[in-house]
Scaffold this motif. Sequence first.
Motif, mmCIF file in Angstrom:
data_model
loop_
_atom_site.group_PDB
_atom_site.id
_atom_site.type_symbol
_atom_site.label_atom_id
_atom_site.label_comp_id
_atom_site.label_asym_id
_atom_site.label_seq_id
_atom_site.Cartn_x
_atom_site.Cartn_y
_atom_site.Cartn_z
ATOM 1 N N ALA A 1 -68.860 50.812 -104.596
ATOM 2 C CA ALA A 1 -67.935 50.414 -103.492
ATOM 3 C C ALA A 1 -68.429 50.977 -102.181
ATOM 4 C CB ALA A 1 -66.352 50.645 -103.466
ATOM 5 N N GLY A 2 -69.131 50.378 -101.492
ATOM 6 C CA GLY A 2 -69.728 50.961 -100.320
ATOM 7 C C GLY A 2 -70.566 52.297 -100.669
ATOM 8 N N VAL A 3 -69.986 53.454 -99.881
ATOM 9 C CA VAL A 3 -70.954 54.468 -100.423
ATOM 10 C C VAL A 3 -70.106 55.297 -101.587
ATOM 11 C CG1 VAL A 3 -71.627 55.067 -97.979
ATOM 12 C CG2 VAL A 3 -69.466 55.970 -98.654
ATOM 13 N N TYR A 4 -69.042 54.897 -101.947
ATOM 14 C CA TYR A 4 -68.020 55.209 -102.930
ATOM 15 C C TYR A 4 -68.384 54.782 -104.499
ATOM 16 C CZ TYR A 4 -65.687 56.801 -99.093
ATOM 17 O OH TYR A 4 -65.467 57.518 -98.025
ATOM 18 N N LEU A 5 -68.448 55.691 -105.253
ATOM 19 C CA LEU A 5 -68.590 55.269 -106.799
ATOM 20 C C LEU A 5 -67.016 55.170 -107.446
ATOM 21 C CD1 LEU A 5 -71.416 56.723 -108.588
ATOM 22 C CD2 LEU A 5 -70.916 54.226 -108.005
ATOM 23 N N ASN A 6 -66.482 54.181 -108.036
ATOM 24 C CA ASN A 6 -65.483 54.173 -108.786
ATOM 25 C C ASN A 6 -65.488 54.160 -110.139
ATOM 26 O OD1 ASN A 6 -63.716 53.954 -106.198
ATOM 27 N ND2 ASN A 6 -63.847 51.925 -106.082
ATOM 28 N N PHE A 7 -64.668 55.113 -110.804
ATOM 29 C CA PHE A 7 -65.062 55.325 -112.362
ATOM 30 C C PHE A 7 -63.528 54.782 -112.886
ATOM 31 C CE2 PHE A 7 -67.694 58.396 -110.185
ATOM 32 C CZ PHE A 7 -68.785 58.555 -111.346
ATOM 33 N N PHE A 8 -63.635 54.045 -113.802
ATOM 34 C CA PHE A 8 -62.622 53.431 -114.578
ATOM 35 C C PHE A 8 -62.764 54.151 -115.904
ATOM 36 C CE2 PHE A 8 -63.493 50.641 -111.066
ATOM 37 C CZ PHE A 8 -62.139 50.228 -110.562
ATOM 38 N N VAL A 9 -61.646 55.139 -116.101
ATOM 39 C CA VAL A 9 -61.767 55.746 -117.457
ATOM 40 C C VAL A 9 -60.863 54.899 -118.388
ATOM 41 C CG1 VAL A 9 -60.686 57.773 -118.457
ATOM 42 C CG2 VAL A 9 -61.706 57.997 -116.008
ATOM 43 N N LYS A 10 -61.452 55.157 -119.787
ATOM 44 C CA LYS A 10 -60.738 54.436 -120.993
ATOM 45 C C LYS A 10 -59.444 55.507 -121.268
ATOM 46 C CE LYS A 10 -64.984 52.981 -122.964
ATOM 47 N NZ LYS A 10 -66.039 53.259 -124.160
ATOM 48 N N TYR A 11 -58.344 55.477 -120.661
ATOM 49 C CA TYR A 11 -57.444 56.363 -120.579
ATOM 50 C C TYR A 11 -56.840 56.815 -121.981
ATOM 51 C CZ TYR A 11 -55.542 59.381 -117.478
ATOM 52 O OH TYR A 11 -55.370 60.495 -116.857
ATOM 53 N N PRO A 12 -56.679 55.723 -122.941
ATOM 54 C CA PRO A 12 -56.374 55.964 -124.375
ATOM 55 C C PRO A 12 -57.314 56.868 -124.827
ATOM 56 C CG PRO A 12 -55.916 53.742 -124.032
ATOM 57 C CD PRO A 12 -56.682 54.076 -122.966
ATOM 58 N N ASP A 13 -58.440 56.554 -124.885
ATOM 59 C CA ASP A 13 -59.592 57.622 -125.617
ATOM 60 C C ASP A 13 -59.478 58.767 -125.060
ATOM 61 O OD1 ASP A 13 -59.940 55.120 -126.597
ATOM 62 O OD2 ASP A 13 -62.251 55.204 -126.227
ATOM 63 N N TYR A 14 -59.650 58.944 -123.586
ATOM 64 C CA TYR A 14 -59.453 60.254 -122.821
ATOM 65 C C TYR A 14 -58.289 61.005 -123.317
ATOM 66 C CZ TYR A 14 -59.551 63.554 -119.149
ATOM 67 O OH TYR A 14 -59.874 64.759 -118.497
ATOM 68 N N SER A 15 -57.269 60.177 -123.304
ATOM 69 C CA SER A 15 -55.986 61.162 -123.407
ATOM 70 C C SER A 15 -56.200 61.736 -124.930
ATOM 71 C CB SER A 15 -54.546 59.972 -123.445
ATOM 72 O OG SER A 15 -54.642 59.382 -122.261
ATOM 73 N N LYS A 16 -56.599 60.932 -125.934
ATOM 74 C CA LYS A 16 -56.706 61.401 -127.259
ATOM 75 C C LYS A 16 -57.473 62.595 -127.349
ATOM 76 C CE LYS A 16 -57.366 60.086 -131.808
ATOM 77 N NZ LYS A 16 -57.808 58.767 -132.858
ATOM 78 N N LYS A 17 -58.588 62.639 -126.659
ATOM 79 C CA LYS A 17 -59.540 63.670 -126.651
ATOM 80 C C LYS A 17 -58.794 64.995 -125.992
ATOM 81 C CE LYS A 17 -63.469 66.007 -126.528
ATOM 82 N NZ LYS A 17 -63.721 66.728 -127.679
ATOM 83 N N VAL A 18 -58.353 64.793 -124.661
ATOM 84 C CA VAL A 18 -57.493 65.950 -124.217
ATOM 85 C C VAL A 18 -56.406 66.334 -124.969
ATOM 86 C CG1 VAL A 18 -55.984 66.788 -122.099
ATOM 87 C CG2 VAL A 18 -58.032 65.104 -121.707
ATOM 88 N N LEU A 19 -55.348 65.725 -125.526
ATOM 89 C CA LEU A 19 -54.328 66.108 -126.217
ATOM 90 C C LEU A 19 -54.736 66.859 -127.598
ATOM 91 C CD1 LEU A 19 -51.710 63.344 -125.280
ATOM 92 C CD2 LEU A 19 -51.972 65.607 -124.285
ATOM 93 N N THR A 20 -55.548 66.177 -128.220
ATOM 94 C CA THR A 20 -55.991 66.656 -129.441
ATOM 95 C C THR A 20 -56.885 67.950 -129.150
ATOM 96 O OG1 THR A 20 -57.864 65.230 -129.579
ATOM 97 C CG2 THR A 20 -55.929 64.735 -130.852
ATOM 98 N N SER A 21 -57.559 68.075 -128.196
ATOM 99 C CA SER A 21 -58.359 69.445 -128.048
ATOM 100 C C SER A 21 -57.150 70.463 -127.487
ATOM 101 C CB SER A 21 -59.016 69.333 -126.528
ATOM 102 O OG SER A 21 -60.099 68.350 -126.566
ATOM 103 N N VAL A 22 -55.996 70.100 -126.905
ATOM 104 C CA VAL A 22 -54.972 71.153 -126.590
ATOM 105 C C VAL A 22 -54.501 71.642 -128.222
ATOM 106 C CG1 VAL A 22 -53.050 71.761 -125.549
ATOM 107 C CG2 VAL A 22 -54.558 70.257 -124.486
ATOM 108 N N LYS A 23 -54.165 70.604 -128.889
ATOM 109 C CA LYS A 23 -53.696 70.877 -130.347
ATOM 110 C C LYS A 23 -54.336 71.800 -131.097
ATOM 111 C CE LYS A 23 -52.454 68.895 -134.529
ATOM 112 N NZ LYS A 23 -53.314 68.262 -135.381
#
Length: 583
Positions: free
Chosen positions: A24-46
């Motif tokens: 978008a213009g000079v910017y890049l917008n990233f759209f994260v697959k939130y369920p996948d990302y969340s799973k990765k984060v939370l299970t990593s902590v666990k």
Amino acid sequence: MELAAKLAEDLRAKDLFLKDVKSAGVYLNFFVKYPDYSKKVLTSVKELGEGYGRPVIWEGKRIVVEYVSANPVHPLHIGSGRNAVLGDFIYRILKFSGAEVQRRYYVDDVGLQVAYLGYGYIKLGKPNPPAGMKPDHYYGLIYAATTTIIDILKLKKELDVKKSSGNNERVLELSRQIDELMSDLARIKEKIPEEIDALLNALSRVEDPESEVNELMRKYEAGDKDSEPVREVASKVVEGIRKTLESLGIEMDVWDWESDLIRSGMVDKVLREARESLHFTEHKGVPALQFEGLLKDPALRKKLRIPEGLDIPPLILVRKNGSTLYTTRDIAYTLKKFREFDADLVINVIAVEQTLPQAQLRLALHALGHAREAESLIHYKYEMVNLPGTSMSGRRGRYVTVDEVLEKMTTLVQELMKGKKSEAGDKALKIARSAFKYMMLSASPSKTLVFDLRKALDTNQLSGPYLQYTYARANSVLEKAGEVEWDTVDFSATSQGLRRRLIWLIGKFPSVMSKVASELHPEDLVHFLNEVADAFNAWYDKEPILKEGDRGVRALKLAITASVKTVLGTGMSVLGLDVLRRI
RNA sequence: GGGCCCGUGGCCUAGCCAGGAUUAAGGCACCGGCCUUCGGAGCCGGAGGUCCCGGGUUCAAAUCCCGGCGGGCCCGCCA
């Protein structure tokens, strides 16, 4: 613009929890697959538990951290407190990041300051502290009284001379200085009246007390028997300092006595090396090192981190009376630290006012052929702590001690805990000292701190306990909930509002930690933990956790809560704040 | 005199090194709400700003550069 589009294209091809990337213009917008990302984060902590967020940058390094190292002539004041708290943070973050770390306290018992204390101590017949007074507090008063009285006597002598010569301007100036010292002395006298009278009496009969102090210092360095009381009184002060550190929850691995260093012959060896060095010189008739040649080499300057505009005068190694200077001994001490621990790196936590001698130290090491040590010696600087209106002075007994701040804060916390389900014991102290540490860690070390005791004791400003409280709150929820059902966590319910923000913060923790570990900036971690606590408390207020009806969502909420608890716990323990299950 | 550091609402502190999407963020103090529900040391809302000043670079400056101003520290045969 085209570049952004191209990048978006490339990134889309890789699978990094990204749903989409749009330019978008000079910017890049990233759209994260939130369920996948969340799973990765939370299970990593666990899975990683307390190891979640552990940086690897110091893995396998052997590092010595020297800190506190306050001279054994008075109690720790809040300036030393800042040093202690910062040094302890450095120890903890390095250790957490996989380094082998050794903590050392350098007891400078050979310098002029300890000689003053020893001199007053001897003149008073080696008194013991009165019942109920810590030795460091008592001898701190003796030290301040001794230096102040000697300075007064010296100024008075000059005053007499100037009076008879009719130099009125100087007479006025001297009178003013004497008045100021007299009022310092009066303040000290309120606490130890008998000692002050005895000292005044004893010292005013001495022709030249200053040179007697110097002689005592020389004797002590030479190991003369007459000087034994110096070590004796310094030991008592060190014992008091050790107690203060203990109440802060700070321990040392090694206590190095400077006098032992001298007796070991290491300082003599340094002097021999110096005499053979190309950079050896005589400066004003005494042995010294001069660094002009080294300073001309910009590459070396950079390697040794010598500030660009800094002018470095020659380093004088030995006084006319044959005794050595602090930095000379510090050359030997630095080598000792490197050798005894087989260290890759030595970090000295020392106030910014010592920038010049620390730079001279690195140059001297290099000049004596210890290039590796010179390059691997880090001066971790921090700015001064001042009192509103004045600066502190050990010589004048003008300081706020760590002990009194801790004591007052502890009393305050006890008041607040009344009527709560507080368990007795040292919990109030743990909360109070965490509040103190929080104050010292939340500001960048590069900023001067004005310590206002009234503000420190303001209930509403206790931000350290806020983190402790939030941790205890998360803990309480989890205790009531029982086990987190990880298998049933509904990761699809992660993308709204505060849940999303919390998971995002939890996922950011490892990168925050590695930045903090590489830059050794505690304030970044403090601010991050505050963000986590703020987000958690807001979320907690908005969404019931235990009462959540949907099993998968309830499990998710508990997983988030558990992760918040882990992140806060790890962060706080790296900062040296006490992690309490209940407060 | 020279050098280094700091300067962000009334107070304190992030952001500055790696300029943009933060509408300049958080705490204290101030104003107004929230205790029949998991810990109120909490939460929600409001008000409050020349990012020290002046130039410059840039499409874009709290952020980079230059020059000032204000504060701290150093320039010891103290540490």
